[in-house]
Enzyme design. Structure first.
Site, mmCIF file in Angstrom:
data_model
loop_
_atom_site.group_PDB
_atom_site.id
_atom_site.type_symbol
_atom_site.label_atom_id
_atom_site.label_comp_id
_atom_site.label_asym_id
_atom_site.label_seq_id
_atom_site.Cartn_x
_atom_site.Cartn_y
_atom_site.Cartn_z
ATOM 1 N N GLU A 113 0.718 -1.156 0.092
ATOM 2 C CA GLU A 113 0.033 0.070 -0.025
ATOM 3 C C GLU A 113 0.931 1.011 0.105
ATOM 4 O OE1 GLU A 113 -3.989 -1.654 2.695
ATOM 5 O OE2 GLU A 113 -2.439 -0.184 3.449
ATOM 6 N N CYS A 114 0.501 2.063 -0.998
ATOM 7 C CA CYS A 114 1.162 3.393 -0.969
ATOM 8 C C CYS A 114 2.731 3.311 -0.879
ATOM 9 C CB CYS A 114 0.732 4.345 0.079
ATOM 10 S SG CYS A 114 0.721 6.347 -0.386
ATOM 11 N N GLY A 115 3.438 3.811 0.517
ATOM 12 C CA GLY A 115 4.678 3.685 0.508
ATOM 13 C C GLY A 115 5.310 2.308 0.238
#
Length: 442
Positions: free
Chosen positions: A329-331
């Site tokens: 997720e994301c990072g």
């Protein structure tokens, strides 16, 4: 079952006219002050947020969970409040953005459960106009306005002018202008663990909060409109534990820490054993992991260290070659790209599991509630990022923005990897989560 007649906790929603008024500071100060007074305090955060809850947990000494009528859901919010009311003398709910911003807004949540609002105002550049502002906040909805916390108050005389302007609304507390404010960066406050002397700062805020005991006593008459709510979720039946006997390895360090506590609880309730490891410390994915979870965080602040974490990089590539389900997720996704350009423009090699490159940018690239379509229904969550990714890989799906219904973030599928800027709230669809972490589905 818990009924509204059994709810004895004092409860308020701390809100403001906009972001930047000091509501996180005021909520933290209030939580720390009440805790020092011997109260048992539980704090919630309205809307999707990872960083403010860390500070509020530090201030109150108890985990901080999310309340959101869409992402979390009305009944789950109701159950969380009911459980907190069994455990605590005081429930504080920090709002998100301005009181009426968003859909659903903080005001929507306050009205749903009959929670009075405590308005935080930045009084640093106003006096009598404070009354007009607060009356407007109260009457626009309307909401039940319990009182006001005035921030950046210069003197007792200044406080008296603000109090007089409020008319029938009590001035609950004041805070002076702070010589040292809580530091911020592009995604919000700096993490509490990174702020030197954070507990001393919180103690000082609590001591500086000029507190009206009579106004506080009046809050004791507040009752949550919860109706009948289950105080705690029952443990899933054995056949509802599809991850039983499986180990999920979760990255957790200064680069990967943005995850909902409820996500960990959901994985455990689904039967998974959780094991944490640190890519920043060049720790490999545990060899016996049945799945890997890479949450969001700040890989851009630690890109150089991640670039030289060769054991970590090889282990995640090996897990992918082996078909181990990986949810990034994301990072977490950013750390799997070929390269990551930080805010200074320096380019660093990442794990290169996902083709493409990531670059930080000055402008916000994504923000808001979204839902990810899955074969098991919509998995709800949000997005918030200041980077963009260029990749030749076509999206396997796209999230849907709430409430507009337009396309949101790309969701990439590459073998056993599911990656997106989207942050999922796992309790919104446990069946979809179990499938993502299951090898056969991956």
């Amino acid at each position: 079952m818990v009924t509204s007649s059994h709810i004895n906790a004092a409860v308020v929603l701390v809100a403001a006219v906009a972001s930047g008024q000091g509501k996180t500071t005021a909520t933290a100060a209030l939580a720390r002050k009440l805790t020092k007074m011997g109260r048992t305090v539980r704090v919630f955060k309205c809307g999707p947020d990872f960083i403010d809850p860390m500070l509020l947990e530090r201030a109150s000494g108890a985990p901080v969970k999310s309340l959101d009528l869409w992402i979390v859901g009305r009944e789950a919010c109701r159950a969380q409040l009911a459980q907190a009311a069994l455990e605590a003398d005081v429930i504080l709910i920090e709002g998100v953005m301005g009181l009426y911003d968003g859909s659903p807004s903080s005001a929507d949540l306050a009205r749903e459960f009959g929670v009075p609002v405590m308005a935080v105002i930045d009084a640093g550049s106003m006096a009598q106009t404070a009354g007009a502002l607060v009356h407007g906040l109260r009457d626009y909805g309307p909401v039940d306005m319990a009182g006001v916390i005035a921030n950046r108050v210069a003197s007792p005389g200044h406080a008296a002018m603000v109090a007089a302007s409020l008319r029938d609304i009590p001035l609950f507390a004041t805070l002076p202008k702070q010589a040292r404010s809580l530091p911020e960066r592009h995604l919000g406050l700096v993490l509490p663990s990174e702020v030197e002397g954070i507990d001393e700062m919180l103690d000082q805020l609590a001591d500086q909060l000029s507190f009206d005991e009579a106004a506080w006593s009046n809050l004791r008459s507040t009752r949550l409109e919860l109706g009948d709510a289950l105080a705690a979720s029952e443990a899933p039946a054995p056949d509802a534990r599809p991850l039983a006997g499986r180990k999920v390895a979760i990255a957790r360090d200064a680069a990967f820490m943005f995850l909902y506590p409820a996500n960990l609880e959901t994985l455990a309730e689904l039967g998974a054993t959780l094991e944490f490891f640190s890519p920043l410390a060049d720790e490999p994915v545990p060899a016996d992991a049945d799945a890997v979870y890479l949450p969001g965080g700040y890989p851009e602040l630690h890109a150089e260290k991640l670039a030289y974490a060769q054991r970590w990089q090889e282990s995640i590539r090996a897990a992918h070659r082996d078909g181990t389900p990986i949810v990034a997720e994301c990072g977490g996704m950013m750390a799997l790209a070929e390269t990551l350009a930080d805010k200074a423009g320096a380019v660093w090699n990442m794990a290169a599991l996902l083709p493409g490159r990531v670059a930080m940018q000055a402008r916000l690239a994504g923000l808001g509630s979204q839902g990810m379509p899955t074969p098991h229904g919509v998995l709800r969550g949000h997005t918030f990022h200041y980077s963009s990714m260029e990749t030749p890989l076509p999206p396997a799906a796209r999230t849907v923005k709430h409430p507009s219904g337009v396309d949101g973030e790309a969701v990439y599928q590459l073998g056993s990897l599911t990656a997106s800027y989207f942050h999922a709230y796992f309790p919104s669809n446990p069946a979809a989560v179990a499938a993502m972490f299951t090898r056969s589905a991956a």
